[in-house]
Design a protein around this motif. Structure first.
Motif, PDB file in Angstrom:
ATOM      1  N   VAL A  30       0.936  -1.144  -0.029  1.00 51.73           N
ATOM      2  CA  VAL A  30      -0.040  -0.043  -0.041  1.00 51.73           C
ATOM      3  C   VAL A  30       1.030   1.105  -0.097  1.00 51.73           C
ATOM      4  O   VAL A  30       0.671   2.401  -0.841  1.00 51.73           O
ATOM      5  CB  VAL A  30      -0.850   0.119   1.157  1.00 51.73           C
ATOM      6  CG1 VAL A  30      -1.827   1.466   1.181  1.00 51.73           C
ATOM      7  CG2 VAL A  30      -1.795  -1.260   1.157  1.00 51.73           C
ATOM      8  N   ILE A  54      -6.196   6.821   1.045  1.00 49.95           N
ATOM      9  CA  ILE A  54      -5.893   5.351   1.385  1.00 49.95           C
ATOM     10  C   ILE A  54      -7.101   4.955   1.677  1.00 49.95           C
ATOM     11  O   ILE A  54      -7.698   5.136   2.713  1.00 49.95           O
ATOM     12  CB  ILE A  54      -4.878   5.064   2.483  1.00 49.95           C
ATOM     13  CG1 ILE A  54      -3.508   6.159   2.269  1.00 49.95           C
ATOM     14  CG2 ILE A  54      -4.430   3.845   2.529  1.00 49.95           C
ATOM     15  CD1 ILE A  54      -2.698   5.862   1.087  1.00 49.95           C
ATOM     16  N   ALA A  65      -6.289  -0.079  -0.510  1.00 51.41           N
ATOM     17  CA  ALA A  65      -5.714  -0.861   0.652  1.00 51.41           C
ATOM     18  C   ALA A  65      -6.188  -2.256   1.042  1.00 51.41           C
ATOM     19  O   ALA A  65      -5.511  -2.833   1.615  1.00 51.41           O
ATOM     20  CB  ALA A  65      -5.493  -0.181   1.916  1.00 51.41           C
TER      21      ALA A  65
END
Lengths: 214, 181
Positions: free
Chosen positions: A12, A87, A109
């Motif tokens: 990520v 994210i 993610a």
């Protein structure tokens, strides 16, 4: 419920390598239940990004719903304007909805696994493949398209081993289970009702469901 | 409708070379039809047909639904008939093979394959004498019910590796694997 798995944190971070200022977005519905995108996982991800500037964290009720995402992002408008990337601890639909709503770079993610039935927390089972041609009413409410690894709609296949599935030998063949359930119900005639192949001309991706105005 | 004057299918599942196939074929007893499987290094029908030409007696092709969509299954049936195979045995195929990472395709199940093959015979896309058999299981009620359905639908035979389906003895071919001597 949409079942998700966490991606490796380093992966990520690699996808967000150019972002100095980030916002962590969680999902308080499916991903929270899966413990992949709830408040605890949002906090963990914020810690993992402690080498960057985390401008905000936010848990959205249904990030896949653009109406709700649009509403909730208004709470952090200033941070959003300043962020390099978001994210997304959400399913793939959620991540894409966030991207479309914010116009920002979004890093997914989570990996999206399947639409699952929840037995209890930590016990999620795939029961529907959303094939678009449901035959549950003829198969005693056991979906062979999903529960048979080969997706056999007229089973069992030639690989059945006693009562067990050829692929998962510790599991009962779903067509054996269907036969048992139909026998119990006195509906065995349904067992050999022929199910035509799925008409994929009606099932191209991406699927849409758009209501006509009346 | 196709007819085969045998009760046995000598089964060559995994064919790794032309030489191996020819050697196996020489060991097959009389009155036994050969069944060439799609597994192994050699699998395209055109190549299997070259092996067929080196063998004596009737030869059926085991046609797997695995990793074929219905278009390829249709063309495989027609191609096998055009090449001179005496018939096909419709099977589902082992789920995981190779490195196990490919997406398995099961567009049709065996019942759907059977209907497709019967339709081809009805429309004369394949000869009326072309044998259509279905690989089946036995020893449990659902498998035997499905085997009966295959025959009632119009399959010429079911093929079993072991056991029997009561009442279908005359429509059953027993699969006997053959191995190199």
């Amino acid at each position: 419920m949409i079942v998700t798995r966490k991606k490796d944190v380093e992966t990520v971070k690699k996808h967000a390598s150019k972002a100095r200022k980030v916002i962590i977005v969680g999902c308080s519905e499916c991903a929270a239940i899966c413990r992949t995108g709830g408040s605890e996982q949002v906090r963990e991800m914020a810690e993992a990004f402690s080498d960057r500037e985390v401008l905000a964290t936010i848990s959205i009720e249904s990030p896949c719903d653009k109406r709700i995402s649009t509403r909730d992002f208004k709470r952090i408008e200033e941070e959003l304007a300043d962020a390099d990337a978001l994210i997304a601890l959400t399913c793939g639909s959620g991540a894409q909805a966030i991207s479309e709503v914010t116009g920002k770079r979004v890093v997914a993610a989570l990996d999206t696994d399947f639409v699952g039935m929840v037995e209890r927390l930590g016990r999620f089972y795939e029961r529907c493949s959303h094939c678009g041609e449901c035959i549950l009413n003829e198969t005693a409410l056991l979906c062979p398209v999903t529960l048979c690894p080969k997706g056999v709609r007229n089973g069992p296949c030639d690989g059945i081993k006693g009562t067990a599935c050829e692929v998962y030998e510790d599991r009962e063949c779903v067509w054996h289970a269907i036969h048992s359930r139909l026998t119990e119900r006195g509906e065995l005639e349904a067992f050999t009702v022929y199910h035509a192949p799925v008409d994929w001309s009606e099932c191209h991706s991406p699927k849409e469901a758009v209501w006509e105005r009346s | 409708m196709g007819a085969l004057l045998t009760e046995r299918l000598a089964y060559m599942a995994s064919i790794e070379s032309m030489e191996q196939a020819a050697a196996l074929g020489a060991n097959v007893p009389d009155k036994t039809a050969l069944l060439l499987g799609e597994y192994g290094a050699i699998c395209p029908i055109a190549v299997l047909d070259r092996i067929r030409q080196t063998l004596k007696g009737p030869v059926l092709l085991e046609l797997l639904s695995k990793n074929k969509n219905r278009d390829l299954i249709r063309s495989s049936i027609i191609t096998s008939a055009a090449c001179g195979f005496q018939g096909v045995l419709l099977a589902s195929g082992i789920f995981s093979s190779g490195d196990g990472k490919a997406r398995p395709v099961y567009d049709l199940d065996q019942a759907q394959m059977l209907r497709l093959a019967l339709g081809l015979r009805e429309t004369e896309a394949i000869p009326n004498s072309f044998i259509i058999a279905v690989r089946s299981a036995s020893g449990n009620a659902p498998a035997e019910l499905r085997a009966r359905w295959y025959i009632e639908e119009g399959a010429d035979y079911i093929a079993l590796e072991k056991g029997a389906v009561p009442g279908l003895e005359s429509k059953t071919l027993l699969i006997e694997p053959v191995r190199p001597a």
